[in-house]
Design an enzyme around this catalytic site. Structure first.
Site, short mmCIF file in Angstrom:
data_model
loop_
_atom_site.label_atom_id
_atom_site.label_comp_id
_atom_site.label_asym_id
_atom_site.label_seq_id
_atom_site.Cartn_x
_atom_site.Cartn_y
_atom_site.Cartn_z
N HIS A 178 42.29 92.17 49.72
CA HIS A 178 43.17 90.62 49.67
C HIS A 178 43.84 90.68 50.69
O HIS A 178 44.81 91.79 50.93
CB HIS A 178 42.95 89.46 48.84
CG HIS A 178 43.75 90.08 47.29
ND1 HIS A 178 43.20 88.72 46.58
CD2 HIS A 178 44.46 91.19 47.43
CE1 HIS A 178 44.40 89.80 45.79
NE2 HIS A 178 44.77 90.56 45.95
N ARG A 226 36.54 96.79 50.67
CA ARG A 226 36.76 96.63 48.80
C ARG A 226 35.58 97.57 48.65
O ARG A 226 34.15 97.97 49.31
CB ARG A 226 35.34 95.19 48.52
CG ARG A 226 36.94 94.34 48.46
CD ARG A 226 36.29 92.94 48.00
NE ARG A 226 38.01 92.06 48.44
CZ ARG A 226 37.19 91.00 47.91
NH1 ARG A 226 36.63 90.56 47.16
NH2 ARG A 226 38.25 90.38 48.40
N GLN A 252 40.40 88.77 56.18
CA GLN A 252 40.59 88.07 55.67
C GLN A 252 41.84 87.53 56.35
O GLN A 252 42.64 87.11 57.32
CB GLN A 252 40.77 87.83 54.49
CG GLN A 252 40.04 88.18 53.84
CD GLN A 252 40.37 87.84 51.60
OE1 GLN A 252 41.63 88.06 51.76
NE2 GLN A 252 39.29 87.70 50.95
N VAL A 277 47.11 81.82 40.73
CA VAL A 277 46.89 80.25 41.31
C VAL A 277 47.03 79.66 40.19
O VAL A 277 45.87 80.10 38.94
CB VAL A 277 46.11 80.10 42.42
CG1 VAL A 277 46.99 80.56 44.01
CG2 VAL A 277 44.70 80.29 42.12
C1 FA5 Z 1 40.11 86.15 47.47
O1 FA5 Z 1 40.46 87.60 48.15
C2 FA5 Z 1 41.75 85.76 47.18
N1 FA5 Z 1 42.77 86.66 47.34
C3 FA5 Z 1 41.43 84.10 47.83
C4 FA5 Z 1 42.96 83.41 47.90
C5 FA5 Z 1 43.83 83.15 48.22
C6 FA5 Z 1 42.41 82.98 45.95
C7 FA5 Z 1 44.50 82.34 47.82
C8 FA5 Z 1 43.35 81.81 45.92
C9 FA5 Z 1 44.93 81.50 46.17
P1 FA5 Z 1 37.73 86.30 46.69
O2 FA5 Z 1 37.62 87.61 46.75
O3 FA5 Z 1 36.50 85.44 46.64
O4 FA5 Z 1 38.91 86.23 46.68
O5 FA5 Z 1 37.85 86.33 48.27
C10 FA5 Z 1 37.60 85.33 49.26
C11 FA5 Z 1 36.95 85.33 50.57
O6 FA5 Z 1 37.37 86.42 50.90
C12 FA5 Z 1 35.64 84.79 50.27
O7 FA5 Z 1 34.96 83.60 49.44
C13 FA5 Z 1 34.92 85.67 50.80
O8 FA5 Z 1 34.97 84.49 52.54
C14 FA5 Z 1 35.47 86.90 51.47
N2 FA5 Z 1 34.59 87.91 51.32
C15 FA5 Z 1 35.26 88.52 49.81
N3 FA5 Z 1 34.32 89.61 49.56
C16 FA5 Z 1 33.69 89.97 50.86
C17 FA5 Z 1 33.22 90.59 51.13
N4 FA5 Z 1 33.01 92.28 50.27
N5 FA5 Z 1 32.18 91.02 52.95
C18 FA5 Z 1 32.97 89.96 53.17
N6 FA5 Z 1 34.00 88.79 52.63
C19 FA5 Z 1 33.83 88.81 51.14
#
Ligand code: FA5
Length: 350
Positions: free
Chosen positions: A181, A207, A221, A264
């Site tokens: 991330h 990932r 992201q 957070v």
């Molecule tokens: C995170 O990666 C956290 N770092 C987000 C965060 C940042 C939380 C700051 C709090 C403070 P998460 O794994 O849910 O969270 O991913 C965030 C977003 O990335 C998801 O909502 C989605 O829009 C996108 N995402 C996650 N995994 C995938 C994937 N495999 N393919 C495409 N988009 C993805």
């Protein structure tokens, strides 16, 4: 040396003219010249030289005839040489001719990838609110990706991010990975500067996961971070509300609900109503009616203290937004795997 009677001169002239008429290029013209007009070998030259051995009483008549022959044939030779030169020039001009009335060849125009287009719009939306763009590495230390974000080794929260680890050659070297991330940049940015902070960090993440309609192993992201005195959850909501309206227009439904991320407190997740079923549930939203676009929350006080910020004085919010998910919602793309399949028919639509 042959002495030609006047009548023979006429035959020679006919012969020379017939041969000259066959000449179509410079090499043949030169061969003709050697045969008829060169010193030593030329037949007409020889006929002229024969004048010397002719009896005095016949010399005048023969002399006039042979000189007339020589002049006539030389004139024809010159005319032929000039004609050939003219034709060479005409051929060159003809070959190099440009038809200015022909339509031009169209230059294929490239275009920006839909992820890049959406990313640029997202950056513009946050720049309007005073955020600056920063960057961080894609190959990252475990330390920044996890530990400094309150996810120590063996913490169960590591399961939330299936990780591509990078083989590090030397014993005792700190573990490296492809960042899962953009959140390590929260730490990197705060280590570099004092509050107030208003920064956004776009970038690729990786990932190790099974792909489906909304999950890819490579994703983009945008990390958002704001730290200052008096920042509250209401600021986070207001910022995300501005962003959602800017991206999707005023009619889209945006849902914010509680979630857990170790770095957070409190943590939230934001979802937008599915563009395909508008909330009824379908394959793309996996029956939920919502598509999750981001994780966010108030930066944990321990994360602030970890970089030397005074957590009693400063508070902050952070968010990690999935760029491909935003592009899917904007363009009605029902499968995220289309983005990086490199099918030009798909990409040309945007
Ligand atoms: C995170 O990666 C956290 N770092 C987000 C965060 C940042 C939380 C700051 C709090 C403070 P998460 O794994 O849910 O969270 O991913 C965030 C977003 O990335 C998801 O909502 C989605 O829009 C996108 N995402 C996650 N995994 C995938 C994937 N495999 N393919 C495409 N988009 C993805």
């Amino acid at each position: 040396m042959t002495v030609l009677p006047v009548a023979e001169l006429e035959n020679l002239r006919v012969q020379a003219e017939q041969d000259l008429a066959q000449v179509t290029d410079d090499a043949a013209l030169e061969a003709w010249r050697i045969r008829y007009l060169s010193r030593g070998q030329g037949r007409i030259t020889a006929a002229v030289e024969a004048l010397r051995s002719i009896a005095a009483d016949q010399r005048r008549e023969y002399g006039q005839a042979v000189n007339a022959l020589k002049r006539a044939v030389e004139e024809q030779f010159t005319a032929r040489r000039e004609a050939l030169a003219r034709r060479r020039i005409e051929d060159t001009v003809q070959r190099g001719r440009i038809d200015v009335t022909l339509p031009g060849r169209p230059k294929p125009l490239g275009r920006l990838h839909p992820t890049t287009q959406t990313l640029r719009d997202m950056i513009a939306a946050f720049q309007e609110l005073g955020f600056n763009v920063a960057e961080g590495p894609e190959v990252e230390w475990d330390w920044y990706n996890f530990s400094k974000l309150r996810i120590p080794p063996d913490h169960p929260a590591r399961d939330m991010w299936d990780t591509f680890w990078v083989d590090v050659e030397h014993e005792g070297e700190r573990p490296m990975l492809l960042r899962t991330h953009t959140s390590p940049n929260q730490i990197r940015v705060m280590e570099r500067q004092e509050p107030p902070v208003r920064v956004l960090v776009p970038g690729r993440c990786y990932r190790f996961e099974a792909t489906d309609a909304t999950h890819e192993w490579m994703l983009t992201q945008v990390e958002l971070l704001a730290v200052d005195e008096g920042i509250s959850l209401a600021d986070l909501k207001g910022t995300l509300d501005h962003f959602a309206k800017r991206m999707f227009g005023p009619d889209r439904q945006v849902m914010l609900h509680h979630s857990y991320f170790p770095f957070v407190e409190p943590g939230v997740e934001v979802a937008v109503d599915c563009f395909l079923c508008r909330g009824d549930g379908c394959r793309t939203c996996k029956g939920s009616g919502w598509i999750e676009i981001l994780g966010a929350g108030m930066v944990h006080p321990e994360a602030l203290e970890g970089v030397g910020y005074d957590s009693r004085r400063y508070t902050g919010f952070a968010a990690g937004i999935g760029v491909e998910r935003i592009a899917m919602l904007r363009h009605g793309i029902d499968d995220i795997r289309e983005f990086y399949r490199n099918d030009i028919r798909f990409l040309e639509q945007f």
